[in-house]
Design an enzyme around this catalytic site. Structure first.
Site, mmCIF file in Angstrom:
data_model
loop_
_atom_site.group_PDB
_atom_site.id
_atom_site.type_symbol
_atom_site.label_atom_id
_atom_site.label_comp_id
_atom_site.label_asym_id
_atom_site.label_seq_id
_atom_site.Cartn_x
_atom_site.Cartn_y
_atom_site.Cartn_z
ATOM 1 N N SER A 1 40.887 39.136 49.691
ATOM 2 C CA SER A 1 39.605 39.357 49.017
ATOM 3 C C SER A 1 39.432 40.838 48.685
ATOM 4 O O SER A 1 39.586 41.690 49.556
ATOM 5 C CB SER A 1 38.448 38.910 49.905
ATOM 6 O OG SER A 1 38.468 37.519 50.085
ATOM 7 N N HIS B 1 33.022 40.414 47.736
ATOM 8 C CA HIS B 1 31.936 39.554 48.203
ATOM 9 C C HIS B 1 31.325 40.200 49.438
ATOM 10 O O HIS B 1 31.925 41.062 50.077
ATOM 11 C CB HIS B 1 32.427 38.140 48.528
ATOM 12 C CG HIS B 1 33.477 38.091 49.605
ATOM 13 N ND1 HIS B 1 33.208 38.322 50.948
ATOM 14 C CD2 HIS B 1 34.814 37.851 49.535
ATOM 15 C CE1 HIS B 1 34.319 38.202 51.650
ATOM 16 N NE2 HIS B 1 35.318 37.929 50.808
ATOM 17 N N ASP C 1 52.929 34.231 39.491
ATOM 18 C CA ASP C 1 54.067 35.049 39.918
ATOM 19 C C ASP C 1 54.814 34.346 41.052
ATOM 20 O O ASP C 1 54.261 34.097 42.122
ATOM 21 C CB ASP C 1 53.562 36.417 40.387
ATOM 22 C CG ASP C 1 54.684 37.418 40.530
ATOM 23 O OD1 ASP C 1 55.478 37.279 41.486
ATOM 24 O OD2 ASP C 1 54.776 38.329 39.698
#
Length: 371
Positions: free
Chosen positions: A333, A191, A318
C-alpha cells in the site's frame, strides 16, 4: 388496421425504451466519468466535452514530487486510549457484570481518568487499579466531541479490577512510501490507518517512520491476501520521519535526509485525475530488495468514486512481480504508480479473490489531502 396499430405502438415503446436507456447511460456517464472538480496547471489548456454537467475548473500550480517505492515501518500514536468494544466481567461473587455497557462505546477515545490524562493502556490500567470499585470519571472523545461518563470497576476473584473495556493504543505496521517533496514532506500508504475491529480512522496524536527490513514475502493466492513480512527497527537513530496527519488519503509528515537520499533526486509532475488513462502504467516497488518499475494495466478509472481509495482499478501484468508476490500484497500500500512520466496514483487495496488486481488512489487526491 389492427396490425398497423400494433406496429405503431411497438415503435413508440421502442422509442421510449431507447430514450430511457440513453438517459440512464448519460446520468451514469456524468456521475462516474466526468469529475466534479477539474484542476489544470497554470498555462495549460484543457478542452473537455462536459455535456449537461456543470464542473468547477480550478487553475492550480502543478506539483512535482520525488516518487517513493521503498518500504517503511509505521508507528502511529493514538490520541488517548482507543476503545475497541465492551464485554462482561466475572466478578468475585461469581456473577457476570458489564460495567461499561451503553456507557462507553467502540470508537471512543479515553483521554483521562478522574482528571488524570492517560496516553496508553498501562496508564489506564494503573488508574483503574488505584481507584478500585469507587466511582470513576472517564473523559472521552466521541466523534470529535468531549464528554464525561461515570462508572464503577468490578473486582474479580483474582483481586484485580476491571471495567470490561477492550482497548488499544499505538499501531505498528509496514507500508510503502509514495512520494517526497523537495522540502522533505512525505505521503505514504494511500489510505488511512484504521482500527481493524471497528474500521474507524484512528485519531493520531503523532507517530514516526522507521527503518524496516523485508525478511519474507508471502505470495497472494485466491481468497488469501499475501503480505510483506519484515522487521522494524524501533530506535531513535533509525527514525526516518515524523507522522503529522492520518487521513483517508494516507499518512503525511516530514521525512529526514537519509530517507530522501534513498530516493534520489528524480522529480516528476503529479498528474491531474482527468489526465490518467486506461492502459499501460508502472508500479514502483522495492519488494525484491531493489527499487524498480513493474508493468501494470489501468483497467478502470472512477473519477467521482465516493471511496477515495478506489479511484482506479489496475491489474499487474509484469511476470517478474507476479512470480515474486502473486500480484498485490499487504505492505505494498502506497507504492507509487506512474504513467506518461507523471505520478498518477498509489496502490491501496488488493482484490482478495484476484490478487493480480488492485485499487489505487489518485496522486492528486493524496497531494490535496496533505495541504
Amino acid at each position: 388496421m389492427r396490425r398497423r396499430r400494433i406496429y405503431r405502438i411497438s415503435l413508440i415503446l421502442a422509442l421510449i425504451l431507447s430514450i430511457l436507456t440513453l438517459c440512464v447511460y448519460s446520468a451514469w456517464y456524468m456521475k462516474t466519468q466526468v469529475p466534479d472538480v477539474i484542476r489544470i496547471g497554470y498555462g495549460d489548456e484543457q478542452i473537455l466535452n462536459l455535456g449537461l454537467k456543470e464542473v468547477s475548473v480550478q487553475a492550480v500550480e502543478r506539483v512535482s514530487v520525488i516518487p517513493g517505492g521503498v518500504p517503511i515501518g509505521v508507528y502511529l500514536e493514538t490520541r488517548g486510549v482507543y476503545v475497541v468494544g465492551t464485554s462482561e466481567v466475572a466478578s468475585a461473587d461469581g456473577l457476570l457484570r458489564e460495567p461499561a455497557l451503553q456507557i462507553v462505546k467502540a470508537g471512543d477515545y479515553i483521554l483521562a481518568v478522574n482528571g488524570k490524562p492517560v496516553e496508553d493502556k498501562d496508564e489506564l490500567i494503573a488508574c483503574i487499579q488505584a481507584n478500585k470499585t469507587e466511582t470513576m470519571v472517564l473523559k472521552l472523545n466521541r466523534d470529535g466531541e468531549e464528554l464525561k461518563v461515570r462508572l464503577n470497576a468490578v473486582q474479580t476473584d483474582a483481586g484485580d479490577y476491571k471495567l470490561g473495556i477492550w482497548v488499544k493504543d499505538d499501531i505498528q505496521g509496514i507500508g510503502t512510501l509514495t512520494y517526497m517533496t523537495s522540502d522533505g514532506s512525505f505521503g505514504a500508504l494511500g489510505h488511512g490507518i484504521t482500527d481493524s475491529d471497528t474500521g474507524e480512522l484512528l485519531d493520531a496524536a503523532g507517530g514516526s517512520l522507521y527503518d524496516t527490513t523485508i525478511l519474507d514475502i508471502v505470495k497472494g493466492v485466491r481468497g488469501t491476501p499475501g503480505e510483506l513480512s519484515g522487521s522494524i527497527t524501533y530506535s531513535e537513530r533509525h527514525v526516518r520521519g515524523t507522522i503529522l496527519q492520518n487521513t483517508q488519503a494516507g499518512i503525511f509528515g516530514e521525512a529526514d535526509g537519509i530517507l530522501a537520499g534513498e530516493l534520489g533526486s528524480e522529480t516528476v509532475e503529479v498528474a491531474f485525475r482527468q489526465e490518467v488513462e486506461t492502459g499501460t502504467a508502472v508500479l514502483r516497488s522495492a519488494v525484491s530488495g531493489e527499487r524498480k518499475d513493474y508493468e501494470i494495466e489501468i483497467t478502470e478509472i472512477r473519477l467521482n468514486e465516493s471511496d477515495v481509495n478506489k479511484g482506479m482499478v489496475f491489474r499487474v501484468t509484469d511476470q517478474e512481480l507476479l512470480e515474486l508476490t502473486g500480484g498485490v500484497i499487504q505492505g505494498m500500500s502506497g507504492s507509487p504508480i506512474l504513467q506518461n512520466g507523471r505520478l498518477i496514483g498509489a496502490v491501496t487495496h488488493v482484490f482478495v479473490n484476484e490478487p493480480a488486481k488492485g485499487y489505487a488512489i489518485f496522486a492528486e487526491t493524496m497531494v490535496s489531502a496533505a495541504e
